[in-house]
Design a protein around this motif. Structure first.
Motif, PDB file in Angstrom:
ATOM      1  N   GLU A  64       2.940  -6.612   1.067  1.00 42.45           N
ATOM      2  CA  GLU A  64       3.420  -5.843   2.216  1.00 42.45           C
ATOM      3  C   GLU A  64       2.786  -4.458   2.252  1.00 42.45           C
ATOM      4  OE1 GLU A  64       7.685  -4.415   4.198  1.00 42.45           O
ATOM      5  OE2 GLU A  64       7.637  -5.669   2.399  1.00 42.45           O
ATOM      6  N   VAL A  65       2.690  -3.818   1.092  1.00 45.67           N
ATOM      7  CA  VAL A  65       2.061  -2.496   1.025  1.00 45.67           C
ATOM      8  C   VAL A  65       0.590  -2.581   1.413  1.00 45.67           C
ATOM      9  CG1 VAL A  65       1.369  -0.653  -0.548  1.00 45.67           C
ATOM     10  CG2 VAL A  65       3.681  -1.589  -0.675  1.00 45.67           C
ATOM     11  N   GLN A  66      -0.100  -3.613   0.932  1.00 46.07           N
ATOM     12  CA  GLN A  66      -1.513  -3.769   1.265  1.00 46.07           C
ATOM     13  C   GLN A  66      -1.703  -4.041   2.754  1.00 46.07           C
ATOM     14  OE1 GLN A  66      -2.872  -6.842  -1.368  1.00 46.07           O
ATOM     15  NE2 GLN A  66      -2.743  -5.549  -3.192  1.00 46.07           N
ATOM     16  N   SER A  67      -0.806  -4.821   3.351  1.00 43.54           N
ATOM     17  CA  SER A  67      -0.896  -5.082   4.788  1.00 43.54           C
ATOM     18  C   SER A  67      -0.692  -3.804   5.593  1.00 43.54           C
ATOM     19  CB  SER A  67       0.140  -6.134   5.194  1.00 43.54           C
ATOM     20  OG  SER A  67      -0.080  -7.347   4.520  1.00 43.54           O
ATOM     21  N   LEU A  68       0.272  -2.987   5.167  1.00 41.70           N
ATOM     22  CA  LEU A  68       0.492  -1.710   5.846  1.00 41.70           C
ATOM     23  C   LEU A  68      -0.718  -0.794   5.698  1.00 41.70           C
ATOM     24  CD1 LEU A  68       4.214  -0.996   4.864  1.00 41.70           C
ATOM     25  CD2 LEU A  68       3.342  -1.669   7.113  1.00 41.70           C
ATOM     26  N   GLN A  69      -1.348  -0.827   4.534  1.00 46.42           N
ATOM     27  CA  GLN A  69      -2.531   0.004   4.321  1.00 46.42           C
ATOM     28  C   GLN A  69      -3.667  -0.415   5.246  1.00 46.42           C
ATOM     29  OE1 GLN A  69      -2.918   2.684   2.018  1.00 46.42           O
ATOM     30  NE2 GLN A  69      -4.737   2.963   3.280  1.00 46.42           N
ATOM     31  N   VAL A  70      -3.832  -1.725   5.412  1.00 46.62           N
ATOM     32  CA  VAL A  70      -4.880  -2.227   6.303  1.00 46.62           C
ATOM     33  C   VAL A  70      -4.619  -1.787   7.740  1.00 46.62           C
ATOM     34  CG1 VAL A  70      -5.901  -4.311   7.281  1.00 46.62           C
ATOM     35  CG2 VAL A  70      -5.458  -4.180   4.825  1.00 46.62           C
ATOM     36  N   LYS A  71      -3.367  -1.881   8.169  1.00 49.27           N
ATOM     37  CA  LYS A  71      -3.035  -1.477   9.533  1.00 49.27           C
ATOM     38  C   LYS A  71      -3.273   0.012   9.744  1.00 49.27           C
ATOM     39  CE  LYS A  71       0.395  -5.112  10.338  1.00 49.27           C
ATOM     40  NZ  LYS A  71       1.828  -5.403  10.630  1.00 49.27           N
ATOM     41  N   MET A  72      -2.923   0.816   8.740  1.00 48.65           N
ATOM     42  CA  MET A  72      -3.151   2.257   8.854  1.00 48.65           C
ATOM     43  C   MET A  72      -4.637   2.573   8.913  1.00 48.65           C
ATOM     44  SD  MET A  72      -0.292   3.692   6.162  1.00 48.65           S
ATOM     45  CE  MET A  72      -0.963   5.351   6.268  1.00 48.65           C
ATOM     46  N   ASP A  73      -5.425   1.875   8.122  1.00 50.89           N
ATOM     47  CA  ASP A  73      -6.866   2.126   8.124  1.00 50.89           C
ATOM     48  C   ASP A  73      -7.498   1.698   9.442  1.00 50.89           C
ATOM     49  OD1 ASP A  73      -6.723   3.147   5.590  1.00 50.89           O
ATOM     50  OD2 ASP A  73      -7.238   1.263   4.598  1.00 50.89           O
ATOM     51  N   GLU A  74      -7.014   0.577   9.980  1.00 45.95           N
ATOM     52  CA  GLU A  74      -7.543   0.142  11.269  1.00 45.95           C
ATOM     53  C   GLU A  74      -7.176   1.123  12.374  1.00 45.95           C
ATOM     54  OE1 GLU A  74      -5.974  -3.720  11.829  1.00 45.95           O
ATOM     55  OE2 GLU A  74      -7.433  -4.718  10.500  1.00 45.95           O
ATOM     56  N   GLU A  75      -5.967   1.656  12.280  1.00 41.59           N
ATOM     57  CA  GLU A  75      -5.520   2.586  13.314  1.00 41.59           C
ATOM     58  C   GLU A  75      -6.311   3.883  13.274  1.00 41.59           C
ATOM     59  OE1 GLU A  75      -1.399   4.863  14.736  1.00 41.59           O
ATOM     60  OE2 GLU A  75      -1.373   3.297  13.172  1.00 41.59           O
ATOM     61  N   HIS A  76      -6.613   4.353  12.086  1.00 37.35           N
ATOM     62  CA  HIS A  76      -7.341   5.613  11.940  1.00 37.35           C
ATOM     63  C   HIS A  76      -8.834   5.403  11.714  1.00 37.35           C
ATOM     64  CE1 HIS A  76      -3.615   7.942  11.825  1.00 37.35           C
ATOM     65  NE2 HIS A  76      -3.131   7.024  10.995  1.00 37.35           N
ATOM     66  N   CYS A  77      -9.278   4.140  11.791  1.00 37.39           N
ATOM     67  CA  CYS A  77     -10.703   3.819  11.633  1.00 37.39           C
ATOM     68  C   CYS A  77     -11.262   4.360  10.313  1.00 37.39           C
ATOM     69  CB  CYS A  77     -11.522   4.372  12.807  1.00 37.39           C
ATOM     70  SG  CYS A  77     -11.052   3.693  14.402  1.00 37.39           S
ATOM     71  N   GLN A  78     -10.511   4.131   9.260  1.00 42.96           N
ATOM     72  CA  GLN A  78     -10.950   4.578   7.949  1.00 42.96           C
ATOM     73  C   GLN A  78     -11.133   3.363   7.044  1.00 42.96           C
ATOM     74  OE1 GLN A  78      -7.998   7.261   6.552  1.00 42.96           O
ATOM     75  NE2 GLN A  78      -8.591   8.927   7.933  1.00 42.96           N
ATOM     76  N   ALA A  79     -12.026   3.493   6.097  1.00 45.86           N
ATOM     77  CA  ALA A  79     -12.272   2.412   5.147  1.00 45.86           C
ATOM     78  C   ALA A  79     -11.165   2.371   4.110  1.00 45.86           C
ATOM     79  CB  ALA A  79     -13.621   2.610   4.449  1.00 45.86           C
ATOM     80  N   ILE A  80     -10.912   1.195   3.625  1.00 44.15           N
ATOM     81  CA  ILE A  80      -9.891   1.036   2.590  1.00 44.15           C
ATOM     82  C   ILE A  80     -10.404   1.644   1.292  1.00 44.15           C
ATOM     83  CG2 ILE A  80      -8.571  -0.636   1.242  1.00 44.15           C
ATOM     84  CD1 ILE A  80      -8.774  -2.530   3.559  1.00 44.15           C
ATOM     85  N   SER A  81      -9.600   2.490   0.688  1.00 44.51           N
ATOM     86  CA  SER A  81      -9.992   3.112  -0.580  1.00 44.51           C
ATOM     87  C   SER A  81      -9.566   2.219  -1.731  1.00 44.51           C
ATOM     88  CB  SER A  81      -9.320   4.481  -0.730  1.00 44.51           C
ATOM     89  OG  SER A  81      -7.924   4.344  -0.677  1.00 44.51           O
ATOM     90  N   GLY A  82     -10.551   1.731  -2.499  1.00 46.34           N
ATOM     91  CA  GLY A  82     -10.244   0.860  -3.634  1.00 46.34           C
ATOM     92  C   GLY A  82     -10.233  -0.594  -3.221  1.00 46.34           C
ATOM     93  N   ASP A  83     -10.308  -1.459  -4.222  1.00 45.15           N
ATOM     94  CA  ASP A  83     -10.299  -2.900  -3.993  1.00 45.15           C
ATOM     95  C   ASP A  83      -8.885  -3.383  -3.740  1.00 45.15           C
ATOM     96  OD1 ASP A  83     -12.992  -2.934  -4.415  1.00 45.15           O
ATOM     97  OD2 ASP A  83     -12.806  -3.375  -6.560  1.00 45.15           O
ATOM     98  N   VAL A  84      -8.744  -4.285  -2.784  1.00 46.66           N
ATOM     99  CA  VAL A  84      -7.452  -4.891  -2.484  1.00 46.66           C
ATOM    100  C   VAL A  84      -7.476  -6.310  -3.006  1.00 46.66           C
ATOM    101  CG1 VAL A  84      -5.839  -5.570  -0.688  1.00 46.66           C
ATOM    102  CG2 VAL A  84      -7.147  -3.460  -0.442  1.00 46.66           C
ATOM    103  N   ARG A  85      -6.645  -6.579  -3.950  1.00 43.66           N
ATOM    104  CA  ARG A  85      -6.618  -7.909  -4.543  1.00 43.66           C
ATOM    105  C   ARG A  85      -5.789  -8.850  -3.684  1.00 43.66           C
ATOM    106  NH1 ARG A  85      -5.574  -6.670 -10.981  1.00 43.66           N
ATOM    107  NH2 ARG A  85      -7.492  -5.511 -11.359  1.00 43.66           N
ATOM    108  N   SER A  86      -6.264 -10.058  -3.573  1.00 40.60           N
ATOM    109  CA  SER A  86      -5.535 -11.065  -2.824  1.00 40.60           C
ATOM    110  C   SER A  86      -4.415 -11.613  -3.690  1.00 40.60           C
ATOM    111  CB  SER A  86      -6.476 -12.201  -2.413  1.00 40.60           C
ATOM    112  OG  SER A  86      -5.761 -13.237  -1.799  1.00 40.60           O
ATOM    113  N   VAL A  87      -3.189 -11.500  -3.199  1.00 41.23           N
ATOM    114  CA  VAL A  87      -2.045 -11.992  -3.956  1.00 41.23           C
ATOM    115  C   VAL A  87      -1.358 -13.078  -3.155  1.00 41.23           C
ATOM    116  CG1 VAL A  87      -1.665  -9.851  -5.195  1.00 41.23           C
ATOM    117  CG2 VAL A  87      -0.577 -10.170  -2.998  1.00 41.23           C
ATOM    118  N   PRO A  88      -0.879 -14.107  -3.792  1.00 44.75           N
ATOM    119  CA  PRO A  88      -0.249 -15.204  -3.071  1.00 44.75           C
ATOM    120  C   PRO A  88       1.176 -14.870  -2.673  1.00 44.75           C
ATOM    121  CG  PRO A  88      -0.207 -15.630  -5.409  1.00 44.75           C
ATOM    122  CD  PRO A  88      -0.943 -14.336  -5.230  1.00 44.75           C
ATOM    123  N   LEU A  89       1.635 -15.510  -1.621  1.00 45.53           N
ATOM    124  CA  LEU A  89       3.019 -15.362  -1.212  1.00 45.53           C
ATOM    125  C   LEU A  89       3.899 -16.213  -2.109  1.00 45.53           C
ATOM    126  CD1 LEU A  89       2.828 -15.447   2.682  1.00 45.53           C
ATOM    127  CD2 LEU A  89       3.710 -13.589   1.287  1.00 45.53           C
TER     128      LEU A  89
END
Length: 584
Positions: A505-530
């Motif tokens: 959930e935190v990673q999804s929110l980070q992606v949305k914030m970066d898309e909104e502000h057109c900024q690159a994601i800082s650091g690697d985002v690991r894929s985690v299973p539900l």
């Protein structure tokens, strides 16, 4: 296809009949085998390790064994004290030579040495003794520290004792049906104690703590001695580095450590695992013993490790997966001999052995997420501009606990399986185990108690708890195929599921914030299973998903009536029993 099945279903008396070679002839080339893991098959890897541990001041990497001129059991490259000449290494064929394993922050080093043969004539024995005395005296002088030698063959159980204990221990988990499980449930702890497997784990951990005390507190070099220096020496040297070096508690660091001490170090995986089924005399679960000891540390200090117990479980399984070359040879020489040469080439080209460290061969990205610890307390990068003390004092401070922690109030070999009737039946037995007469020396006990009385620094020295029931059974590995031993919707997986959901959930929110502000994601985002609906998960997930309904315990009614009503006992939930009241 039929001929292939017949070929590989036969007992592989020859090395080249292993499925490993059939698979290697068609292995893909696009795999990232190293995956940030140092393989220690080049001189640069050894020099980098010396530089990382600051051991290059007193030790040197040598190339005297190129072409295996010295010994086929030694790696191509290894590290020795500066005072050891290449002529000495050649003269004694690598025996009696202190080989460097690791350097502590205070300059003390951990060394290992293969002993000279005991049956020698007087002249040869005197010559070898004079050579060893010269080596010992040199290492005991400046710029080296004092030297302590430890013959592991006399201070630890023999390989035969380890094999015997593990064979008995393994039988406890070979359950044919539910009736057999419940029939042995009441006497489970008695059977477990009789195997002596947990006691061997405790003794090995105790020995590793003793070595850590010499290095950390006494500033003394430690030389581990064994007949071949490829079995118990590997266990102790690996455990000491895991306990004292936070880099060895990362996934890449731990894999590099296994490469250095075991794969390149010459542990006889082919014989110890009995892959060819030739002889049971050489078989011994030495590497499994190490993983069991590391698991004790992982379950006692989870935030200190980048990997999880699931990582250790699949690593233990990979020991017998016949598509990786990592754990299928006795030495680097044996692997090189069977890899190169015109006679070993097929129509599709030379053999391309895969390494187990490329986890993408076995697991997809979602499955690999279970190998990473989401609660790992990553070591912060030091700010050089604000550092006022010297590097030596800073690293010395890291060896002391900093973060408060609470000692576990749960007692017993398992966390969730203790029941009130265990207190009545086994209280005296466990109390006797806690107050074992095999007490450590006073200096050891002082060092051990002093460390455990302080808060834990997850990036510094870690000492395992080894008193009595603190040594537990690796439940995920040994109980995963027994439905009756699983907790429906419980165990640590329920907590892990919530944590992974929050991370996603935190990673999804980070992606949305970066898309909104057109900024690159800082650091690697690991894929985690539900892992939602954790109530449907077993406590031994991911190896067991759902809990199968168990039949009624098939035990004599009189035995259960002495404790309480049989029907109530079956239906009642497990209760946590505090056994401290039985401990004087």
């Amino acid at each position: 296809i039929v001929s292939g099945i017949v070929h590989h279903s036969q007992t592989p008396k020859l090395l080249k009949r292993l499925f490993l070679f059939s698979y290697a002839s068609a292995a893909p080339n696009n795999t990232d085998g190293r995956n940030q893991t140092m393989m220690f098959d080049t001189l640069e890897d050894w020099r980098d390790e010396l530089e990382r541990t600051k051991g290059n001041v007193k030790y040197k990497a040598v190339t005297v064994n190129e072409g295996y001129r010295v010994s086929e059991k030694l790696p191509l490259y290894f590290v020795v004290p500066l005072c050891v000449s290449e002529e000495s290494i050649l003269k004694y064929e690598g025996r009696g030579i202190p080989i460097w394993c690791w350097s502590c922050h205070n300059g003390a080093a951990l060394l290992k040495m293969s002993a000279f043969p005991k049956e020698q004539d007087d002249i040869t024995s005197q010559t070898q003794k004079a050579f060893l005395d010269g080596i010992y005296k040199t290492i005991s002088k400046a710029p080296y520290e004092l030297l302590k030698t430890d013959d592991l063959s006399s201070s630890l159980p023999s390989l035969q004792d380890i094999q015997t204990a593990y064979t008995k221990f393994k039988q406890l988990f070979l359950i044919d049906n539910s009736s057999d499980f419940w029939a042995t449930d009441v006497k489970w702890f008695s059977l477990l104690e009789s195997t002596n497997w947990l006691e061997i784990i405790r003794r090995v951990l105790k020995k590793a703590i003793e070595v850590a005390e010499c290095l950390e507190r006494q500033h003394t070099n430690v030389l581990l001695i064994e007949e071949s220096a490829t079995d118990l020496c590997c266990v102790i040297s690996t455990l000491v580095q895991v306990m004292m070096d936070s880099y060895s508690r990362t996934k890449s660091g731990f894999q590099s450590l296994i490469q250095k001490e075991w794969v390149v170090g010459g542990h006889g995986f082919l014989d110890r695992c009995n892959h060819l089924h030739k002889s049971d005399k050489e078989e011994a679960p030495v590497f499994l013993l190490l993983l069991n000891c590391v698991w004790q540390l992982v379950q006692q200090y989870p935030p200190a490790f980048e990997f999880t117990e699931t990582y250790l479980t699949v690593l233990s399984d990979s020991l017998y997966v016949p598509i990786f070359s990592t754990f299928f040879f006795n030495s680097q020489h044996q692997k090189d001999t069977n890899t190169s040469g015109e006679s070993l080439k097929t129509q599709s080209g030379p053999f391309r052995f895969l390494t187990v460290w490329d986890w993408s061969v076995q697991f997809d990205p979602k499955a690999q997420a279970f190998l990473n610890n989401p609660l790992y307390a990553e070591k912060p990068k030091p700010d050089k501009s604000q550092r006022k003390t010297t590097r030596f004092k800073h690293q010395r401070q890291l060896s002391l606990p900093l973060t408060p922690t609470k000692s576990s109030t749960k007692r017993g070999f398992f966390r969730e399986e203790t029941d009130h009737f265990i207190k009545n039946i086994l209280g005296k037995r466990i109390g006797k185990l806690i107050n074992s007469s095999d007490e450590p020396p006073n200096s050891f006990r002082e060092f051990y108690d002093s460390w455990h009385s302080k808060p834990v620094d997850y990036h510094g020295l870690l000492l395992p708890c080894i008193d009595g029931p603190e040594i537990k059974v690796w439940a995920q590995r040994y109980l995963r195929w027994i439905p009756e031993a699983q907790l429906h919707g419980g165990g640590t997986i329920a907590t892990a599921a919530k944590i992974l959901d929050l991370m996603e959930e935190v990673q999804s929110l980070q992606v949305k914030m970066d898309e909104e502000h057109c900024q690159a994601i800082s650091g690697d985002v690991r894929s985690v299973p539900l892992l939602r609906n954790s109530a449907r998960l077993s406590s031994l997930f991911p190896f067991a998903l759902l809990q199968r309904q168990s039949v009624k315990p098939a035990l004599p009614t009189s035995t259960w009536k002495d404790l309480e009503d049989e029907d109530d006992l079956v239906k009642r939930d497990d209760e946590l029993v505090d056994l401290t009241s039985d401990v004087p």
